[in-house]
Design an enzyme around this catalytic site. Structure first.
Site, PDB file in Angstrom:
ATOM      1  N   ARG A  30       0.846  -1.191   0.000  1.00 16.34           N
ATOM      2  CA  ARG A  30       0.000   0.000   0.000  1.00 16.34           C
ATOM      3  C   ARG A  30       0.883   1.244   0.000  1.00 16.34           C
ATOM      4  O   ARG A  30       1.856   1.337   0.759  1.00 16.34           O
ATOM      5  CB  ARG A  30      -0.907   0.036   1.240  1.00 16.34           C
ATOM      6  CG  ARG A  30      -1.912  -1.099   1.308  1.00 16.34           C
ATOM      7  CD  ARG A  30      -2.990  -0.977   0.233  1.00 16.34           C
ATOM      8  NE  ARG A  30      -3.976  -2.035   0.327  1.00 16.34           N
ATOM      9  CZ  ARG A  30      -3.929  -3.182  -0.345  1.00 16.34           C
ATOM     10  NH1 ARG A  30      -2.904  -3.422  -1.165  1.00 16.34           N
ATOM     11  NH2 ARG A  30      -4.878  -4.081  -0.223  1.00 16.34           N
ATOM     12  N   ARG A  57      -8.322  26.735  -1.328  1.00 17.53           N
ATOM     13  CA  ARG A  57      -7.689  25.415  -1.292  1.00 17.53           C
ATOM     14  C   ARG A  57      -7.521  24.925  -2.718  1.00 17.53           C
ATOM     15  O   ARG A  57      -8.489  24.556  -3.386  1.00 17.53           O
ATOM     16  CB  ARG A  57      -8.534  24.428  -0.470  1.00 17.53           C
ATOM     17  CG  ARG A  57      -8.609  24.782   0.998  1.00 17.53           C
ATOM     18  CD  ARG A  57      -7.246  24.773   1.657  1.00 17.53           C
ATOM     19  NE  ARG A  57      -7.326  24.943   3.104  1.00 17.53           N
ATOM     20  CZ  ARG A  57      -6.263  24.960   3.885  1.00 17.53           C
ATOM     21  NH1 ARG A  57      -5.048  24.840   3.382  1.00 17.53           N
ATOM     22  NH2 ARG A  57      -6.406  25.118   5.189  1.00 17.53           N
ATOM     23  N   ALA A  69      -6.492  25.961  11.584  1.00 16.03           N
ATOM     24  CA  ALA A  69      -5.884  24.626  11.623  1.00 16.03           C
ATOM     25  C   ALA A  69      -4.465  24.700  11.082  1.00 16.03           C
ATOM     26  O   ALA A  69      -4.100  25.653  10.395  1.00 16.03           O
ATOM     27  CB  ALA A  69      -6.703  23.639  10.796  1.00 16.03           C
ATOM     28  N   GLU A  86      -1.292  27.989  15.963  1.00 21.15           N
ATOM     29  CA  GLU A  86      -2.129  28.113  14.769  1.00 21.15           C
ATOM     30  C   GLU A  86      -3.268  29.112  14.976  1.00 21.15           C
ATOM     31  O   GLU A  86      -3.602  29.876  14.074  1.00 21.15           O
ATOM     32  CB  GLU A  86      -2.680  26.744  14.360  1.00 21.15           C
ATOM     33  CG  GLU A  86      -1.635  25.794  13.827  1.00 21.15           C
ATOM     34  CD  GLU A  86      -0.993  26.258  12.522  1.00 21.15           C
ATOM     35  OE1 GLU A  86      -1.588  27.100  11.806  1.00 21.15           O
ATOM     36  OE2 GLU A  86       0.109  25.778  12.221  1.00 21.15           O
ATOM     37  N   GLU A  90      -3.495  32.285  12.467  1.00 15.04           N
ATOM     38  CA  GLU A  90      -4.578  32.376  11.486  1.00 15.04           C
ATOM     39  C   GLU A  90      -5.719  33.293  11.908  1.00 15.04           C
ATOM     40  O   GLU A  90      -6.449  33.790  11.055  1.00 15.04           O
ATOM     41  CB  GLU A  90      -5.129  30.980  11.178  1.00 15.04           C
ATOM     42  CG  GLU A  90      -4.113  30.111  10.463  1.00 15.04           C
ATOM     43  CD  GLU A  90      -4.734  28.891   9.802  1.00 15.04           C
ATOM     44  OE1 GLU A  90      -5.931  28.609  10.035  1.00 15.04           O
ATOM     45  OE2 GLU A  90      -4.007  28.219   9.054  1.00 15.04           O
ATOM     46  N   GLU A 113      -2.604  10.811   8.286  1.00 16.36           N
ATOM     47  CA  GLU A 113      -2.950  12.039   9.001  1.00 16.36           C
ATOM     48  C   GLU A 113      -3.989  11.815  10.096  1.00 16.36           C
ATOM     49  O   GLU A 113      -5.072  11.308   9.845  1.00 16.36           O
ATOM     50  CB  GLU A 113      -3.476  13.096   8.037  1.00 16.36           C
ATOM     51  CG  GLU A 113      -3.842  14.398   8.736  1.00 16.36           C
ATOM     52  CD  GLU A 113      -4.362  15.461   7.784  1.00 16.36           C
ATOM     53  OE1 GLU A 113      -4.506  16.611   8.230  1.00 16.36           O
ATOM     54  OE2 GLU A 113      -4.624  15.149   6.609  1.00 16.36           O
ATOM     55  N   GLU A 138      -2.782  32.168   2.976  1.00 14.66           N
ATOM     56  CA  GLU A 138      -3.205  32.700   4.271  1.00 14.66           C
ATOM     57  C   GLU A 138      -3.377  34.216   4.251  1.00 14.66           C
ATOM     58  O   GLU A 138      -4.130  34.761   5.049  1.00 14.66           O
ATOM     59  CB  GLU A 138      -2.212  32.301   5.365  1.00 14.66           C
ATOM     60  CG  GLU A 138      -2.265  30.825   5.714  1.00 14.66           C
ATOM     61  CD  GLU A 138      -1.351  30.473   6.874  1.00 14.66           C
ATOM     62  OE1 GLU A 138      -0.525  31.334   7.266  1.00 14.66           O
ATOM     63  OE2 GLU A 138      -1.461  29.346   7.379  1.00 14.66           O
TER      64      GLU A 138
END
Length: 197
Positions: A30, A57, A69, A86, A90, A113, A138
């Site tokens: 995998r 995105r 995030a 973060e 942000e 993740e 950002e």
């Protein structure tokens, strides 16, 4: 049985593992994204509103409404410290009260993740002189406070698509029923994080 790096990227790598599910089974191979993990933060003010931010995105080619995030890509950094970093970077916010809302695997069929979402309350502004200079995508972040119930409706109506935002909003709505008393402390164990497996 074996593991090799197939691709080395700027943020994460792709690895190929060969393994067996049991002693008498055939070997399987995998390929997946080897990810450092991430944190997300659902900031909630004294009026019960939550902060959403709009960010472009590129993989989906869309602006998405999200919650703050970021990657846990600083070696040895405490998870809550990473979340606070973060939130400051942000949203220009600091929080006095932190709780774990929910832990999840973002895409367990293709990535290692693990994401932890925190509820951040007792908010205050980061002083102007200490604010992070946002660059790239950002730099275009747009911030918007919204009542939690309105955010839940946006999720159920299909207007919010970011998984951390969707899970964080629904978890916060569920936790609100008992006044958030059932939430885990910020330092709760996180055995699913890659560094803890």
């Amino acid at each position: 049985m074996s593991s090799s790096k197939v691709y080395e990227g700027r943020i994460w790598d792709v690895v190929s593992d060969t393994f067996q599910l049991g002693e008498d089974t055939d070997a399987l191979v995998r390929d997946y994204i080897d990810h450092p993990g991430a944190v997300a933060i659902l900031p909630m003010n004294v009026d019960g509103e939550i902060l959403l931010l709009k960010q472009y995105r590129h993989p989906v080619g869309m602006d998405l409404w999200e919650i703050p995030a970021g990657l846990l890509d600083v070696d040895g950094e405490d998870f809550v410290v990473g979340a606070a970093r973060e939130l400051a970077e942000e949203a220009d916010l600091a929080a006095a009260t932190w709780n774990v809302l929910v832990d999840f695997f973002n895409s367990p069929g293709s990535s290692s993740e693990a994401v932890r979402i925190y509820l951040a309350r007792g908010l205050s502004d980061v002083p102007e002189a200490e604010r992070h200079v946002r660059t790239d995508e950002e730099a275009e972040i747009e911030l918007h406070w919204i009542p939690l119930d309105d955010a839940v409706r946006a999720v159920l109506e299909g207007r919010l698509h970011n998984p951390s935002a969707v899970l964080g909003i629904l978890a916060a709505a569920a936790a609100k029923a008992d006044g958030f008393s059932s939430l885990r402390p910020a330092n709760a164990p996180w055995p699913a994080h890659p560094s803890q497996r």
